[in-house]
Design a protein around this motif. Structure first.
Motif, PDB file in Angstrom:
ATOM      1  N   THR A 121       0.857  -1.191   0.000  1.00 51.47           N
ATOM      2  CA  THR A 121       0.000   0.000   0.000  1.00 51.47           C
ATOM      3  C   THR A 121       0.894   1.243   0.000  1.00 51.47           C
ATOM      4  OG1 THR A 121      -0.032   0.413   2.393  1.00 51.47           O
ATOM      5  CG2 THR A 121      -1.602  -1.225   1.549  1.00 51.47           C
ATOM      6  N   ASP A 122       0.255   2.399  -0.078  1.00 46.22           N
ATOM      7  CA  ASP A 122       0.962   3.686  -0.026  1.00 46.22           C
ATOM      8  C   ASP A 122       1.691   3.902   1.289  1.00 46.22           C
ATOM      9  OD1 ASP A 122      -0.443   3.880  -2.300  1.00 46.22           O
ATOM     10  OD2 ASP A 122      -1.580   5.674  -1.773  1.00 46.22           O
TER      11      ASP A 122
ATOM     12  N   VAL B  89      -1.306  -5.495  10.285  1.00 46.52           N
ATOM     13  CA  VAL B  89      -0.013  -5.127  10.861  1.00 46.52           C
ATOM     14  C   VAL B  89       0.755  -4.247   9.878  1.00 46.52           C
ATOM     15  CG1 VAL B  89       2.160  -6.013  11.828  1.00 46.52           C
ATOM     16  CG2 VAL B  89       0.034  -7.314  12.139  1.00 46.52           C
ATOM     17  N   PHE B  90       1.194  -3.080  10.386  1.00 48.12           N
ATOM     18  CA  PHE B  90       1.961  -2.138   9.569  1.00 48.12           C
ATOM     19  C   PHE B  90       3.377  -2.616   9.301  1.00 48.12           C
ATOM     20  CE2 PHE B  90      -0.900   1.007  11.746  1.00 48.12           C
ATOM     21  CZ  PHE B  90      -1.501   1.488  10.594  1.00 48.12           C
ATOM     22  N   HIS B  91       3.977  -2.047   8.261  1.00 48.91           N
ATOM     23  CA  HIS B  91       5.416  -2.212   7.974  1.00 48.91           C
ATOM     24  C   HIS B  91       5.798  -3.689   7.979  1.00 48.91           C
ATOM     25  CE1 HIS B  91       5.189   2.018   8.770  1.00 48.91           C
ATOM     26  NE2 HIS B  91       5.044   1.857  10.061  1.00 48.91           N
ATOM     27  N   ALA B  92       5.008  -4.494   7.254  1.00 49.80           N
ATOM     28  CA  ALA B  92       5.140  -5.941   7.349  1.00 49.80           C
ATOM     29  C   ALA B  92       6.265  -6.506   6.481  1.00 49.80           C
ATOM     30  CB  ALA B  92       3.805  -6.602   7.007  1.00 49.80           C
TER      31      ALA B  92
ATOM     32  N   ALA C 141      -9.058  -0.076  -2.671  1.00 52.68           N
ATOM     33  CA  ALA C 141     -10.015   0.967  -3.043  1.00 52.68           C
ATOM     34  C   ALA C 141      -9.923   2.152  -2.077  1.00 52.68           C
ATOM     35  CB  ALA C 141     -11.435   0.401  -3.062  1.00 52.68           C
ATOM     36  N   TYR C 142      -9.681   1.857  -0.800  1.00 55.79           N
ATOM     37  CA  TYR C 142      -9.513   2.925   0.198  1.00 55.79           C
ATOM     38  C   TYR C 142      -8.278   3.754  -0.139  1.00 55.79           C
ATOM     39  CZ  TYR C 142      -8.052   5.044   4.628  1.00 55.79           C
ATOM     40  OH  TYR C 142      -7.616   5.923   5.592  1.00 55.79           O
ATOM     41  N   PHE C 143      -7.153   3.095  -0.413  1.00 58.21           N
ATOM     42  CA  PHE C 143      -5.925   3.839  -0.695  1.00 58.21           C
ATOM     43  C   PHE C 143      -6.000   4.594  -2.021  1.00 58.21           C
ATOM     44  CE2 PHE C 143      -4.092   1.118   2.643  1.00 58.21           C
ATOM     45  CZ  PHE C 143      -3.517   2.119   3.410  1.00 58.21           C
ATOM     46  N   SER C 144      -6.851   4.144  -2.945  1.00 59.97           N
ATOM     47  CA  SER C 144      -6.955   4.878  -4.203  1.00 59.97           C
ATOM     48  C   SER C 144      -8.030   5.963  -4.109  1.00 59.97           C
ATOM     49  CB  SER C 144      -7.250   3.926  -5.355  1.00 59.97           C
ATOM     50  OG  SER C 144      -8.538   3.372  -5.178  1.00 59.97           O
TER      51      SER C 144
ATOM     52  N   LYS D 254       0.002  10.363   6.789  1.00 61.67           N
ATOM     53  CA  LYS D 254      -0.377   9.985   5.414  1.00 61.67           C
ATOM     54  C   LYS D 254      -1.839   9.556   5.340  1.00 61.67           C
ATOM     55  CE  LYS D 254       4.024   8.614   3.380  1.00 61.67           C
ATOM     56  NZ  LYS D 254       4.977   7.494   3.301  1.00 61.67           N
ATOM     57  N   LEU D 255      -2.286   8.798   6.340  1.00 63.05           N
ATOM     58  CA  LEU D 255      -3.682   8.343   6.340  1.00 63.05           C
ATOM     59  C   LEU D 255      -4.636   9.531   6.477  1.00 63.05           C
ATOM     60  CD1 LEU D 255      -3.283   5.143   8.524  1.00 63.05           C
ATOM     61  CD2 LEU D 255      -3.954   5.201   6.117  1.00 63.05           C
TER      62      LEU D 255
END
Length: 184
Positions: free
Chosen positions: A18-19, A36-39, A77-80, A171-172
């Protein structure tokens, strides 16, 4: 044969780019259980070990699992910018008590493009004065992004803390139009 209720818990996982970097998604039969972030490899290994010990089952990589496919589709879809909310079954078994109550309120009551203060959220669950406990609940959120702990900020306009790091939170919030896009 297993007696009913003793059936093997199934945990499937996949990593999605993701972004904000790679996200590890894990799901059970109940629904999405962990994001989980930064996976990268090390984080992923640790997260999968933790899931195995918490859920009593060895997580299996299965990006084609219907549950994960849908979660990945909605996240992309959320990130776009095409999707403003998630409609996914969630498995809350990694969190309980006050923390679960606060996160459920957050999931249902703080829509895309809005923010809430830690203290306000504490009031909404009938615990005015529990702002710090709300902060702790956000820190233990097993479903970040989908359960939008990035939308909880300090009343003085500070970003507050964030498990994924402040850059990720920024960013979010920028994606949702709450903050100007980061310059760097």
């Amino acid at each position: 044969m297993n007696s009913h209720g003793q059936y093997e818990q199934q945990v499937v996982w996949a990593v999605v780019g993701t972004d904000i970097g790679p996200l590890l998604l894990a799901a059970t039969r109940e629904g999405l259980v962990n994001v989980v972030f930064h996976a990268g490899d090390a984080v992923r290994e640790k997260a999968l070990e933790r899931l195995a010990s918490r859920l009593g089952a060895e997580p299996v990589e299965d990006p084609g699992s219907p549950l994960l496919t849908e979660a990945i589709r909605q996240l992309q879809a959320y990130f776009s910018g095409e999707r403003h909310g998630f409609e996914l079954p969630l498995d809350w078994s990694l969190i309980s008590g006050f923390n679960r109550q606060v996160l459920r309120e957050l999931a249902s009551g703080v829509p895309y493009g809005t923010v809430v203060g830690y203290g306000d959220l504490a009031e909404r669950v009938g615990q005015p004065g529990a702002a710090q406990a709300v902060g702790a609940a956000m820190g233990s959120n097993p479903l970040p992004v989908v359960v939008p702990c990035h939308r909880v900020v300090e009343s003085d306009g500070g970003l507050g803390g964030f498990g994924g790091g402040l850059e990720t939170k920024r960013k979010l919030l920028a994606l949702e139009g709450v903050l100007p896009q980061p310059l760097f």
